[in-house]
Each structure stands twice: as C-alpha cells, then as structure tokens.
Enzyme design. Structure first.
Site, PDB file in Angstrom:
ATOM      1  CG  ASN A 140      -1.810   1.234   1.257  1.00 34.53           C
ATOM      2  OD1 ASN A 140      -2.601   1.419   0.337  1.00 34.53           O
ATOM      3  ND2 ASN A 140      -1.699   2.069   2.283  1.00 34.53           N
TER       4      ASN A 140
ATOM      5  CD  GLU B  88      -2.012   2.181  -3.297  1.00 37.82           C
ATOM      6  OE1 GLU B  88      -2.946   2.176  -2.482  1.00 37.82           O
ATOM      7  OE2 GLU B  88      -1.351   1.148  -3.591  1.00 37.82           O
TER       8      GLU B  88
ATOM      9  CG  ASP C 187      -6.611  17.442   8.460  1.00 41.76           C
ATOM     10  OD1 ASP C 187      -6.657  17.440   7.214  1.00 41.76           O
ATOM     11  OD2 ASP C 187      -6.225  16.472   9.118  1.00 41.76           O
TER      12      ASP C 187
END
Length: 414
Positions: free
Chosen positions: A128, A191, A237
């Site tokens: 991943n 990915e 964020d």
C-alpha cells in the site's frame, strides 16, 4: 521532482526565495501567500525545500500530463496498469530526523510534522502507499495519524496480530504524479502502477533493506510501525482548524537514504496543495459514478469547501429526475462529501459566482433541496457528531426540462 520543478519554472510558476528562512512558521507563512511553487534555497540557513508543488489545478494538470479542462475526464478512464521496473537496492545510512528541515506550521501544532511524506507499507505480499501526517518525536521516532479502517491501518493490525511490526519506507520529494496516485483510492496494490501509468507507462522502483519497494525520491526513511501508541496532534487539517488529539502509533526509523543536496517537500496544512491532493482524486470517482445515472460533464470539489466537503457536478439532464439521482451518486462515490450542487452545462462549475447564480434562479427550496440525516461524513468536519456522523445536503440547481427558454440568459450572441 526536480524535472517537474523545472517544468513549473518554464511556465513562470516558481517563486525563488534566496534569503534565509526558518522552518518554524516562516516558510509556511510565505507559502500561504501564493499558489505558485515556492523554492526556498536557504531554509534553516543550509537546506533546499519546496512548498506548493501542486497548489493549483494548472500545476496538477502539468504534473499529470493532461489539459486542465480535461483532467477529470482523463483520470476517470485510468486502468492502473503501468509497469514497475526494478532499479536495484537502496543503501541505508544512520537515520537522523533532526538533520531534515521538517517544519512546524502553526503555533498550536504538537510539534514539527512531515506533511508530504508517502508511506509505503508491505505485509505478507500485500502493499500500500498513502500519505499520513507524522509528528517528529525525536531523531528516530515519528507518531502517525492512521485513519481506522484504511489500508495502512489494516496492514498494521494484521502485522500486530502476528506479533510483528509493519515494515514501511517513507519517501519525501517524489514526482507529484506519485504523490497524486498515493492520494487516490485505487484498487488494492495499484498505487505504483497508477503512478507509472500517469508517467507514461513505467516507473523505476528500488528495494529497501526491509523489503519495501519505493520509487525515486529526494529522501527515503526506512522503518517499522510499532504497537506503541502516543498522543498525536493538535494539527491543522484541511478545514484550517486544529484536529483533536488522538492516540497514534509510533514509527521507528532504522535507516535513511538521501540524494546529494536534497530538496525537501513540505505541504502547507489547510493550503490549496493539501486541499487539491485530498479532494481532486475523488473527482474522477464521482464522475464515473454519476455517469451511471446521467450524462456527466465535469466535477469539482471546491476550494471554499476545503477541497473535500463541497462539490459541484455539471450534467446534461436526460430525464427530470436525473439531478437528484446525481446527488445520491455523488454522495455514494465520496462519503465525506457534505454538500453537493448539481448544475447544467451552461454553468461554469469552477466559477462560484456562476454556481450561486444557478442556486438563485433554478432552485425552489421545497422541491430542489435534499436533506439526509444521520449519515457518515468526514471526521475532519468540526460540525460532525462524534467522529463522523453528519447531515448531507444536495441541491438540484438545474433548469426544469421543457421550460429551458425561461432560464436562458440573454447575450449579444443570440
């Protein structure tokens, strides 16, 4: 990444800062004033660093090799089938996080954070890649924010269940196509093939001593995610507000590989690069899902909506119920989406004044607004209930079929 910086320079999209700049607050504040790529040549007196690598749609389209107006449509056709070419093994050296110009971005941050770093993980043959914010604890340890149920967290759970640590390699300063691919919800283990597809079909990968494979980058950190948990955050964020303190796992760094005179990459928390990388990978997914219910023309997750919580979908209606079907499809494709507006082909979805015009002239509140309560939203939304439940609102801002002549705006081209 160096090749891409030069491409941006050719387009007049680079701001060079030759003066000495501090990694604590000063560099992030400078980057917040522009969407151009900012190149710091003397960060903390001796380091090179960049911010705003892809802080505009134009920059991201240059990185991905698509025209700006066709980027979403092209991404929606991705096949994730690029080739990975083995380029040998990486030699690691003694790690020292303090030797890197890692930034502290805002006054209430818990400390210095890696913000652009891509975490490559591998366990029992399953791989991943994803971006995680990581708080520097000391010269060899980081604390990571891993969202529960996401792929890295699941691989960590599997490793810990077997009494093992999760092997990882963390890269900083990759080509932005690699960064974009790592931010995209792709099929499992796709990915790097997606990044290779975006880069023309092939990408070199290097193997770290712990077995994890990574693409070319300015800085590579090798290590293991452990069972140890520590407080992580506050951290700003995408909403520009501070995310609350949670427990996060500790990453032990065991090796470091850096290029000669490396270029560090920092992403400004809550800045446009952060918003684009968080939200834009969902646009082709929304595009594909909405195309299953009507004719979709384009999709935008808006800057004012933090690049993540607000969307505008442009469609061509084929039947009167298409806009409401598009609303439901958009929410299904991107579960963190909070508000979505569906507009006609004559509305410029990148122009918020035009979108507001559609809401003003084509929406009746009693029949064109859909409210859905008690559904999963984003854990980043300050309005959330607990850690995610929220209310979603869909707005049908399209013309009534059969009455289009009543909505056509006058021009001198009639």
């Amino acid at each position: 990444m160096r090749d891409f910086i030069e491409k941006m320079r050719e387009e007049g999209l680079v701001v060079d800062i030759e003066d000495e700049v501090s990694s604590i607050f000063e560099a992030p504040k400078i980057a917040s004033k522009t969407d151009k790529l900012v190149f710091f040549h003397k960060l903390d007196r001796k380091h090179r660093a960049v911010m705003n690598v892809t802080a505009s749609r134009k920059a991201l389209s240059l990185a991905l090799g698509y025209s700006e107006d066709q980027t979403v449509q092209n991404l929606s056709k991705a096949e994730y089938n690029g080739n990975l070419k083995s380029a040998g093994k990486l030699q690691m050296h003694h790690p020292d996080l303090y030797s890197l110009p890692i930034m502290k971005h805002f006054p209430k941050d818990a400390g210095k954070y890696l913000t652009s770093a891509i975490v490559f993980s591998e366990y029992k043959g399953i791989t991943n890649a994803s971006i995680h914010r990581m708080l520097v604890l000391d010269d060899k340890r980081l604390a990571a924010r891993l969202v529960e149920g996401r792929h890295t967290h699941n691989l960590l759970k599997a490793a810990l269940a077997d009494g093992e640590k999760l092997p990882v390699a963390i890269i900083i300063g990759a080509h932005p196509a690699v960064t974009f691919a790592s931010c995209t919800r792709v099929p499992e283990e796709k990915e790097l093939p997606f990044a290779a597809e975006l880069l023309g079909g092939e990408i070199d990968v290097y193997e770290c001593p712990n077995g994890v494979k990574v693409p070319d980058a300015e800085i590579v950190l090798e290590g293991y995610i452990t069972a140890e948990l520590v407080d992580e955050a506050p951290f700003v964020d995408i909403t520009g507000t501070y995310d609350p303190v949670r427990l996060g796992p500790v990453i032990e760094i065991t090796g470091m590989h850096i290029k000669n005179d490396p270029i560090y990459h920092g992403i400004l928390p809550g800045g446009n690069e952060h918003k684009l990388l968080m939200g834009m990978p969902y646009e082709p997914k929304i595009y594909r899902t909405v195309s299953g219910v009507t004719t979709v023309r384009n999709v935008s997750l808006t800057t004012g909506g933090c690049g993540y919580l607000h969307g505008v979908v442009q469609i061509r209606k084929n039947t009167e119920g298409d806009a409401k079907n598009a609303i439901m499809a958009a929410f299904a494709a991107h579960t963190s989406l909070k508000h979505v507006v569906i507009v006609d082909e004559d509305i410029d979805l990148f122009n918020m004044e035009d979108v507001e015009y559609a809401i003003a002239t084509r929406v009746r509140g009693d029949k064109d607004i859909m409210v859905i309560e008690g559904v999963r939203g984003s854990s980043l939304d300050p309005c959330r209930i607990g850690d995610g439940l929220n209310v979603k609102v869909g707005v049908d801002a399209t013309m009534v079929m059969g009455k289009e002549d009543e909505f056509i705006r006058a021009t001198w081209d009639d």
